[in-house]
Write an enzyme that holds these catalytic residues in place. Structure first.
Site, PDB file in Angstrom:
ATOM      1  N   GLN A   1       8.033  24.562 -16.041  1.00  0.00           N
ATOM      2  CA  GLN A   1       7.059  25.643 -15.500  1.00  0.00           C
ATOM      3  C   GLN A   1       5.800  25.917 -16.258  1.00  0.00           C
ATOM      4  O   GLN A   1       4.784  26.390 -16.182  1.00  0.00           O
ATOM      5  CB  GLN A   1       7.759  27.003 -15.262  1.00  0.00           C
ATOM      6  CG  GLN A   1       8.813  26.846 -14.348  1.00  0.00           C
ATOM      7  CD  GLN A   1       9.685  28.511 -14.137  1.00  0.00           C
ATOM      8  OE1 GLN A   1      10.766  28.602 -14.964  1.00  0.00           O
ATOM      9  NE2 GLN A   1       9.279  29.330 -13.334  1.00  0.00           N
TER      10      GLN A   1
ATOM     11  N   GLY B   1      13.701  34.563 -17.459  1.00  0.00           N
ATOM     12  CA  GLY B   1      14.156  32.888 -17.711  1.00  0.00           C
ATOM     13  C   GLY B   1      12.765  32.167 -17.555  1.00  0.00           C
ATOM     14  O   GLY B   1      11.641  32.915 -17.171  1.00  0.00           O
TER      15      GLY B   1
ATOM     16  N   HIS C   1      15.448  24.375 -11.976  1.00  0.00           N
ATOM     17  CA  HIS C   1      14.179  24.023 -12.483  1.00  0.00           C
ATOM     18  C   HIS C   1      14.198  22.679 -13.109  1.00  0.00           C
ATOM     19  O   HIS C   1      13.291  21.756 -13.043  1.00  0.00           O
ATOM     20  CB  HIS C   1      13.399  25.023 -13.380  1.00  0.00           C
ATOM     21  CG  HIS C   1      13.093  26.223 -12.465  1.00  0.00           C
ATOM     22  ND1 HIS C   1      11.997  25.987 -11.517  1.00  0.00           N
ATOM     23  CD2 HIS C   1      12.929  27.540 -12.602  1.00  0.00           C
ATOM     24  CE1 HIS C   1      11.469  27.006 -11.189  1.00  0.00           C
ATOM     25  NE2 HIS C   1      12.029  28.182 -11.848  1.00  0.00           N
TER      26      HIS C   1
ATOM     27  N   CYS D   1      10.554  34.074  -8.549  1.00  0.00           N
ATOM     28  CA  CYS D   1      10.320  32.934  -9.700  1.00  0.00           C
ATOM     29  C   CYS D   1       8.787  33.071 -10.283  1.00  0.00           C
ATOM     30  O   CYS D   1       7.960  33.426  -9.387  1.00  0.00           O
ATOM     31  CB  CYS D   1      10.490  31.732  -8.829  1.00  0.00           C
ATOM     32  SG  CYS D   1       9.984  30.028  -9.657  1.00  0.00           S
ATOM     33  N   LEU D   2       8.754  32.847 -11.433  1.00  0.00           N
ATOM     34  CA  LEU D   2       7.575  32.946 -12.212  1.00  0.00           C
ATOM     35  C   LEU D   2       6.566  31.996 -11.705  1.00  0.00           C
ATOM     36  O   LEU D   2       5.250  32.051 -11.846  1.00  0.00           O
ATOM     37  CB  LEU D   2       7.500  32.856 -13.632  1.00  0.00           C
ATOM     38  CG  LEU D   2       8.570  34.107 -14.330  1.00  0.00           C
ATOM     39  CD1 LEU D   2       8.556  33.854 -15.796  1.00  0.00           C
ATOM     40  CD2 LEU D   2       7.901  35.346 -14.024  1.00  0.00           C
TER      41      LEU D   2
ATOM     42  N   HIS E   1      19.428  29.337 -11.872  1.00  0.00           N
ATOM     43  CA  HIS E   1      17.992  29.154 -11.404  1.00  0.00           C
ATOM     44  C   HIS E   1      17.291  28.309 -12.387  1.00  0.00           C
ATOM     45  O   HIS E   1      16.445  27.475 -11.963  1.00  0.00           O
ATOM     46  CB  HIS E   1      17.337  30.569 -11.375  1.00  0.00           C
ATOM     47  CG  HIS E   1      16.026  30.616 -11.042  1.00  0.00           C
ATOM     48  ND1 HIS E   1      15.566  31.139  -9.803  1.00  0.00           N
ATOM     49  CD2 HIS E   1      14.731  30.286 -11.565  1.00  0.00           C
ATOM     50  CE1 HIS E   1      14.284  31.151  -9.758  1.00  0.00           C
ATOM     51  NE2 HIS E   1      13.720  30.613 -10.832  1.00  0.00           N
ATOM     52  N   GLU E   2      17.374  28.394 -13.678  1.00  0.00           N
ATOM     53  CA  GLU E   2      16.637  27.540 -14.783  1.00  0.00           C
ATOM     54  C   GLU E   2      17.080  26.279 -14.629  1.00  0.00           C
ATOM     55  O   GLU E   2      16.229  25.377 -14.699  1.00  0.00           O
ATOM     56  CB  GLU E   2      17.072  28.428 -16.064  1.00  0.00           C
ATOM     57  CG  GLU E   2      16.437  29.709 -16.357  1.00  0.00           C
ATOM     58  CD  GLU E   2      14.855  29.964 -15.761  1.00  0.00           C
ATOM     59  OE1 GLU E   2      14.205  29.033 -15.703  1.00  0.00           O
ATOM     60  OE2 GLU E   2      14.720  31.052 -15.244  1.00  0.00           O
TER      61      GLU E   2
HETATM   62  O1  K1U Z   1      12.592  30.633 -13.874  1.00  0.00           O
HETATM   63  C1  K1U Z   1      11.851  31.840 -13.439  1.00  0.00           C
HETATM   64  O2  K1U Z   1      11.072  31.358 -12.547  1.00  0.00           O
HETATM   65  C2  K1U Z   1      12.180  33.097 -14.134  1.00  0.00           C
HETATM   66  C3  K1U Z   1      12.732  33.973 -13.194  1.00  0.00           C
HETATM   67  C4  K1U Z   1      14.075  33.936 -13.332  1.00  0.00           C
HETATM   68  C5  K1U Z   1      15.256  34.555 -12.095  1.00  0.00           C
HETATM   69  C6  K1U Z   1      15.004  35.869 -11.556  1.00  0.00           C
HETATM   70  C7  K1U Z   1      15.614  36.335 -10.846  1.00  0.00           C
HETATM   71  C8  K1U Z   1      16.840  35.880 -10.174  1.00  0.00           C
HETATM   72  C9  K1U Z   1      17.373  34.592 -11.230  1.00  0.00           C
HETATM   73  C10 K1U Z   1      16.425  34.125 -11.929  1.00  0.00           C
HETATM   74  C11 K1U Z   1      12.210  35.494 -13.550  1.00  0.00           C
HETATM   75  O3  K1U Z   1      12.534  35.983 -14.240  1.00  0.00           O
HETATM   76  S1  K1U Z   1      11.217  36.181 -12.053  1.00  0.00           S
HETATM   77  C12 K1U Z   1      11.194  37.828 -12.497  1.00  0.00           C
HETATM   78  C13 K1U Z   1      12.291  38.598 -11.860  1.00  0.00           C
HETATM   79  O4  K1U Z   1      12.617  38.471 -10.793  1.00  0.00           O
HETATM   80  C14 K1U Z   1      13.208  39.549 -12.514  1.00  0.00           C
HETATM   81  C15 K1U Z   1      12.733  40.170 -13.802  1.00  0.00           C
HETATM   82  C16 K1U Z   1      13.629  41.128 -14.513  1.00  0.00           C
HETATM   83  C17 K1U Z   1      14.870  41.328 -13.887  1.00  0.00           C
HETATM   84  C18 K1U Z   1      15.375  40.823 -12.732  1.00  0.00           C
HETATM   85  C19 K1U Z   1      14.428  39.635 -12.099  1.00  0.00           C
HETATM   86 ZN    ZN Z   2      11.844  30.100 -11.277  1.00  0.00          ZN
END
Ligand code: K1U
Ligand code: ZN
Length: 186
Positions: free
Chosen positions: A51, A46, A134, A88-89, A130-131
């Site tokens: 971001q 996401g 944000h 979180c990215l 989560h999104e």
């Molecule tokens: O919004 C963001 O920072 C993106 C974030 C979203 C997210 C991750 C984990 C749980 C809820 C929401 C990410 O994508 S971080 C990357 C990550 O943690 C992930 C990647 C692939 C599968 C699972 C997690």
């Molecule tokens: Zn995030």
């Protein structure tokens, strides 16, 4: 399409409220497409507009190979509770367990400006929450206990040295030609 820079913890835009999108224009569609490309390059599931330094109320999501945008999203149903790990990215290498609703229904506009609803459980429900957080200046760190948050912040203090001016610049994979490196060289 272009890769966008990702704002990391410390950039003020991550704590700001977003502005609803008044009309889904070509400019908004281009932002959606660029955010999608950026999310894939960063290996996320996401990405929300703040971001990438934008105050528009929209995010992109791809949890299970079904990419979609949510524009002006609202949670219209929320039930159940479960804890799960989040990253979180915008806070690379920092993780924490967050309690979220297990089932949500979100109403939003899609990339064409058409209203739709998504009924989600498990990781998709978590990612949507989560999104949407944000889009209201909220980060997963805000849900951690004082001790866990302190430990996460200690980790971030070391990690953040890599991001001058709170910007994370993604690398264009070798061989790919991006707007930032028209010759295809890094
Ligand atoms: O919004 C963001 O920072 C993106 C974030 C979203 C997210 C991750 C984990 C749980 C809820 C929401 C990410 O994508 S971080 C990357 C990550 O943690 C992930 C990647 C692939 C599968 C699972 C997690
Ligand atoms: Zn995030």
């Amino acid at each position: 399409m272009s890769l966008l820079d990702i704002h990391v913890l410390g950039s003020p835009i991550l704590r700001q409220e977003t502005t609803p999108v008044a009309k889904v224009t070509d400019e908004i569609r281009r932002l959606v497409d660029d955010m999608m490309e950026t999310m894939y390059a960063a290996k996320g599931i996401g990405l929300a507009a703040p971001q990438v330094g934008r105050a528009d109320r929209l995010a992109v999501i791809d949890v299970d190979d079904r990419p979609f945008a949510i524009i002006n999203p609202e949670i219209i149903l929320s039930e159940g509770k479960s804890k799960g790990e989040e990253g979180c990215l915008s806070i690379p290498e920092v993780f924490g367990d967050v309690e979220r609703a297990t089932h949500v229904v979100v109403r939003a506009l899609d990339r064409d400006g058409k209203e739709f609803e998504v009924d989600a459980t498990e990781l998709l429900a978590r990612c949507l929450q989560h999104e949407i957080d944000h889009l209201h200046g909220k980060l997963f760190l805000d849900y951690l206990s004082v001790l866990k948050r302190r430990s996460a912040m200690n980790r971030w203090e070391k990690e953040k040295q890599q991001y001058p001016e709170f910007i994370r610049r993604l690398k264009v994979p070798p061989g790919e030609i991006g707007d930032r490196n028209p010759g295809g060289e890094l």
